[in-house]
Structures are given as structure tokens and as C-alpha cells.
Design a protein around this motif. Sequence first.
Motif, PDB file in Angstrom:
ATOM      1  N   ALA A  27       0.824  -1.212   0.000  1.00 22.73           N
ATOM      2  CA  ALA A  27       0.000   0.000   0.000  1.00 22.73           C
ATOM      3  C   ALA A  27       0.857   1.260   0.000  1.00 22.73           C
ATOM      4  CB  ALA A  27      -0.928   0.003   1.212  1.00 22.73           C
ATOM      5  N   SER A  28       2.158   1.112   0.102  1.00 16.47           N
ATOM      6  CA  SER A  28       3.047   2.267   0.102  1.00 16.47           C
ATOM      7  C   SER A  28       2.954   3.034  -1.219  1.00 16.47           C
ATOM      8  CB  SER A  28       4.499   1.812   0.311  1.00 16.47           C
ATOM      9  OG  SER A  28       5.409   2.863   0.046  1.00 16.47           O
ATOM     10  N   GLN A  29       2.919   4.351  -1.124  1.00 18.61           N
ATOM     11  CA  GLN A  29       2.918   5.200  -2.309  1.00 18.61           C
ATOM     12  C   GLN A  29       4.331   5.622  -2.706  1.00 18.61           C
ATOM     13  OE1 GLN A  29       0.008   5.862  -4.127  1.00 18.61           O
ATOM     14  NE2 GLN A  29      -0.617   4.219  -2.715  1.00 18.61           N
ATOM     15  N   GLU A  30       5.325   5.234  -1.920  1.00 24.21           N
ATOM     16  CA  GLU A  30       6.705   5.632  -2.189  1.00 24.21           C
ATOM     17  C   GLU A  30       7.581   4.483  -2.667  1.00 24.21           C
ATOM     18  OE1 GLU A  30       8.370   7.503   1.236  1.00 24.21           O
ATOM     19  OE2 GLU A  30       6.791   9.022   1.401  1.00 24.21           O
ATOM     20  N   ALA A  31       7.182   3.252  -2.366  1.00 25.21           N
ATOM     21  CA  ALA A  31       8.052   2.113  -2.643  1.00 25.21           C
ATOM     22  C   ALA A  31       8.339   1.994  -4.142  1.00 25.21           C
ATOM     23  CB  ALA A  31       7.407   0.827  -2.140  1.00 25.21           C
ATOM     24  N   PRO A  32       9.602   1.829  -4.526  1.00 23.77           N
ATOM     25  CA  PRO A  32       9.969   1.646  -5.941  1.00 23.77           C
ATOM     26  C   PRO A  32       9.986   0.164  -6.299  1.00 23.77           C
ATOM     27  CG  PRO A  32      11.950   1.863  -4.639  1.00 23.77           C
ATOM     28  CD  PRO A  32      10.793   1.930  -3.657  1.00 23.77           C
ATOM     29  N   ASP A  33      10.224  -0.143  -7.576  1.00 26.79           N
ATOM     30  CA  ASP A  33      10.484  -1.520  -7.972  1.00 26.79           C
ATOM     31  C   ASP A  33      11.689  -2.035  -7.208  1.00 26.79           C
ATOM     32  OD1 ASP A  33       8.463  -1.060  -9.751  1.00 26.79           O
ATOM     33  OD2 ASP A  33       9.702  -1.195 -11.557  1.00 26.79           O
ATOM     34  N   LEU A  34      11.762  -3.342  -7.052  1.00 30.64           N
ATOM     35  CA  LEU A  34      12.884  -3.946  -6.344  1.00 30.64           C
ATOM     36  C   LEU A  34      13.573  -4.919  -7.286  1.00 30.64           C
ATOM     37  CD1 LEU A  34      14.374  -4.081  -3.649  1.00 30.64           C
ATOM     38  CD2 LEU A  34      12.791  -5.894  -2.941  1.00 30.64           C
ATOM     39  N   VAL A  35      14.864  -4.722  -7.500  1.00 28.65           N
ATOM     40  CA  VAL A  35      15.647  -5.602  -8.362  1.00 28.65           C
ATOM     41  C   VAL A  35      16.443  -6.550  -7.485  1.00 28.65           C
ATOM     42  CG1 VAL A  35      17.439  -5.746 -10.119  1.00 28.65           C
ATOM     43  CG2 VAL A  35      15.782  -3.868 -10.173  1.00 28.65           C
ATOM     44  N   ALA A  36      16.218  -7.848  -7.685  1.00 32.81           N
ATOM     45  CA  ALA A  36      16.915  -8.872  -6.911  1.00 32.81           C
ATOM     46  C   ALA A  36      17.766  -9.682  -7.877  1.00 32.81           C
ATOM     47  CB  ALA A  36      15.909  -9.772  -6.193  1.00 32.81           C
ATOM     48  N   GLY A  37      19.064  -9.351  -7.939  1.00 28.13           N
ATOM     49  CA  GLY A  37      19.936  -9.990  -8.909  1.00 28.13           C
ATOM     50  C   GLY A  37      19.523  -9.588 -10.312  1.00 28.13           C
ATOM     51  N   THR A  38      19.126 -10.561 -11.139  1.00 26.38           N
ATOM     52  CA  THR A  38      18.692 -10.276 -12.513  1.00 26.38           C
ATOM     53  C   THR A  38      17.169 -10.201 -12.631  1.00 26.38           C
ATOM     54  OG1 THR A  38      18.683 -12.634 -13.062  1.00 26.38           O
ATOM     55  CG2 THR A  38      20.735 -11.412 -13.463  1.00 26.38           C
ATOM     56  N   VAL A  39      16.475 -10.266 -11.522  1.00 24.50           N
ATOM     57  CA  VAL A  39      15.016 -10.317 -11.517  1.00 24.50           C
ATOM     58  C   VAL A  39      14.451  -9.004 -10.979  1.00 24.50           C
ATOM     59  CG1 VAL A  39      12.991 -11.466 -10.540  1.00 24.50           C
ATOM     60  CG2 VAL A  39      14.985 -12.821 -11.232  1.00 24.50           C
ATOM     61  N   TYR A  41      11.092  -7.052  -9.543  1.00 24.32           N
ATOM     62  CA  TYR A  41       9.753  -7.123  -8.979  1.00 24.32           C
ATOM     63  C   TYR A  41       9.116  -5.748  -9.145  1.00 24.32           C
ATOM     64  CZ  TYR A  41      10.941 -11.602  -6.770  1.00 24.32           C
ATOM     65  OH  TYR A  41      11.313 -12.898  -6.539  1.00 24.32           O
ATOM     66  N   ARG A  42       8.142  -5.654 -10.047  1.00 22.60           N
ATOM     67  CA  ARG A  42       7.477  -4.376 -10.310  1.00 22.60           C
ATOM     68  C   ARG A  42       6.468  -4.086  -9.212  1.00 22.60           C
ATOM     69  NH1 ARG A  42       4.189  -4.302 -14.090  1.00 22.60           N
ATOM     70  NH2 ARG A  42       3.950  -6.546 -14.433  1.00 22.60           N
ATOM     71  N   VAL A  43       6.466  -2.877  -8.752  1.00 21.13           N
ATOM     72  CA  VAL A  43       5.597  -2.519  -7.630  1.00 21.13           C
ATOM     73  C   VAL A  43       4.137  -2.440  -8.091  1.00 21.13           C
ATOM     74  CG1 VAL A  43       5.831  -0.005  -7.903  1.00 21.13           C
ATOM     75  CG2 VAL A  43       5.332  -0.992  -5.645  1.00 21.13           C
ATOM     76  N   HIS A  44       3.244  -3.007  -7.295  1.00 19.42           N
ATOM     77  CA  HIS A  44       1.792  -2.904  -7.478  1.00 19.42           C
ATOM     78  C   HIS A  44       1.237  -2.251  -6.214  1.00 19.42           C
ATOM     79  CE1 HIS A  44       1.323  -5.690 -11.012  1.00 19.42           C
ATOM     80  NE2 HIS A  44       2.506  -6.087 -10.566  1.00 19.42           N
ATOM     81  N   ARG A  45       0.695  -1.072  -6.349  1.00 23.34           N
ATOM     82  CA  ARG A  45       0.160  -0.364  -5.182  1.00 23.34           C
ATOM     83  C   ARG A  45      -1.270  -0.838  -4.944  1.00 23.34           C
ATOM     84  NH1 ARG A  45       4.468   2.695  -4.648  1.00 23.34           N
ATOM     85  NH2 ARG A  45       5.432   3.530  -6.551  1.00 23.34           N
ATOM     86  N   VAL A  46      -1.492  -1.437  -3.792  1.00 24.45           N
ATOM     87  CA  VAL A  46      -2.777  -2.072  -3.491  1.00 24.45           C
ATOM     88  C   VAL A  46      -3.464  -1.331  -2.349  1.00 24.45           C
ATOM     89  CG1 VAL A  46      -1.960  -4.304  -4.315  1.00 24.45           C
ATOM     90  CG2 VAL A  46      -1.687  -3.707  -1.884  1.00 24.45           C
ATOM     91  N   GLY A  47      -4.711  -1.655  -2.126  1.00 28.20           N
ATOM     92  CA  GLY A  47      -5.511  -0.901  -1.174  1.00 28.20           C
ATOM     93  C   GLY A  47      -5.615  -1.516   0.196  1.00 28.20           C
ATOM     94  N   THR A  48      -4.667  -2.340   0.588  1.00 30.92           N
ATOM     95  CA  THR A  48      -4.712  -2.935   1.917  1.00 30.92           C
ATOM     96  C   THR A  48      -3.317  -3.019   2.522  1.00 30.92           C
ATOM     97  OG1 THR A  48      -5.388  -4.888   3.207  1.00 30.92           O
ATOM     98  CG2 THR A  48      -4.531  -5.279   0.996  1.00 30.92           C
TER      99      THR A  48
END
Length: 331
Positions: A123-135, A137-144
Motif C-alpha cells: 500500500a506504500s505510495q513511495e516504494a519503488p520496484d525492487l531488483v533482486a539480482g537479474t530479476v 519485482y514491479r511494484v503494485h500499489r494495493v488498497g490494503t
Amino acid sequence: MSGAAAGWHVDAWSPSYGTSFEQAESGGDGPTTESSAQVDTDVELPAATWRPLAAPPTVRPPSVVLLVDGVRRIDAGLWTRESDGSSYPGIAASYAAGVVRCDLRRGAAEMVSRRVDRGLFTASQEAPDLVAGTVRYRVHRVGTSDVAKLSQTVQGPLTELEVAVSAQVRQEHTADDDDLLVVDGPLRKRRHLARTLGYVKTQQGRYLSAALSAVVTSLAPGQRCPVFRVGTAWGGFSWYLRLPGPAGAPWSGIVRVECSTDLPPAEAVRLADLSLVTLPRFASTSYKDPRAPQNLIPIAGLERRLRGLLGDARLLHRALTISAAGSRPRG
């Protein structure tokens, strides 16, 4: 005391997967809880004449059956660090969808489409995508921010993947109108696709009256109930059929199949008969699958392949841990 004593049935499904039908404990939907949806039970036969039906002897299975399913996995739980010092929970998840093509003429099956994606749900409005090695994780802002509900938010993106591979396979692997596309679960956004069925293996709501439900539970393997129409925003023509398997609880081995209400009723009946000569041949057995017979053999194989495509869970968790540690501000 007179009358027959009550008896017990053991659900064929392994308890680790819940049950083959969802029994409500307090007001939720279940096989004994009436759905609020409007239902037209007179599509194929008047309700007063409902009975178990078998497919006409002239009905033959299609040459090709295409089956769609998806899997998901939670790779890690995380917490954000906001600019004001607060924090939000999040989860990193991997999910995949694919299609297995079963050529009934050759007796061969192969995975013909697959897509893998990963997301960071918070639900964070500030969190960026997270890159773990070569992978990534695109951020999805959710309502909970409820940790218990975060895993449910993965279903939306997973469904979108399933819709995408369904549309792709319908365009690229059509077999001269002699095929059938079966999606695991409700049709949702795939009602426009030709010769497509939704396959619902867990029954969560009772659409029929007690008398008509008795027709469903009286089905023998290889029989179905008459086609009816469910009048909801995501409704459609629907029918129940019983897959082959050992005798058990009244709803054991029963699945609900649906097709689009954009079709003429006669086409829905034709698809119902087609499903009856097609789906039972894929029914699983309990010594091979804890969700037998409803978890179809090609679907189980597809799930295994897709889980393998998600990558090593331990390596991803370690990469996420390292990446998250590197993203924290120093000082």
C-alpha cells in the motif's frame, strides 16, 4: 429410534488443499448456501423435468484440447521505510500462466504458451520496484495493509496473465474449429473467445434449489445436469458434471462448467455435451493427485512446469534479502 442412521464420507481431496467444495461456517457462500444470483433453470429442460443427462452417441471429442492455468508463489515478506519514518508491509510474489495443448489424435501433450511475471505488492505510495539480482519485482500499489490479505492481491495480475495467454493461444493454435479451450476457473474476461469453457473445480455457492441440487448429486460419472443460466455481471450458461472416480461424498467429483451467454442456447447445449465426452478422459486419480479427480491430469502437469519456471525460491529469497538491505539508507 427409527429411520436410517447418518453416515460419513471422506472427501477425496487431500486436507492440505481444503475441500472439493467450500462449506460456509457463518453466512458465506457454500454448497448449502443459496447464491443471490438470478438463475434461469429452464434453458435446456423445464425445471420440473430435470434429470441426469448423457451425451448423444453422435458427439465426439475435439481433435485438440487447450487447457489454461496459472500458479503463484510468495517469495518474501517485506516492510517499506517511508520518508516520514513510517512503514508498510509488502510481499514479493512470482506468478506464471501457461497453456498445454493436448492432441487427442496423436495422444501427445505439450506446453505451447507461457508467461512469467513478478510483483511487489504494498500500500506504500513511495516504494519503488525492487531488483533482486537479474530479476525485477514491479511494484503494485494495493488498497490494503493487512498482511493476511496481501497475498490475495496477487490474483488480479495472475488472472491478467491467464487472460493474455488464453487470447494468444486462441489466435495461434486454433485447429480448424475442431478444438476446445478450457480455462481453469471462471471465464471472466474470456467470454468473447470461440469454443471456450470455464472449468470450476471447487464449488463455492449453490445456484440451484434443493430439488435441482438433488439431481446434481444423483449424477453418475459421465453424466451432467441440464444447462442453466446464471444472471450476474460475470454470469453465463452453466452446468454440472460428474467426473469418473470412486464413490464418495455427494459432491465428490462434481465440477461446474460455464460458457458465454453471448452464445445461442443451442450452442451452449452443444458445448455441454462436448464437455461431457472430453473432460472425463482427463480426470486424475487419487494416488497421483491429492485433488483428484477434479484437478485434470494436463492441468497438474502444467502446474508443475509453471512452478519450475518461477525459479528457485531460496535463491530468490536470498537475492531479495540482499537487495532490500542494499536499498536501506545508511547513517
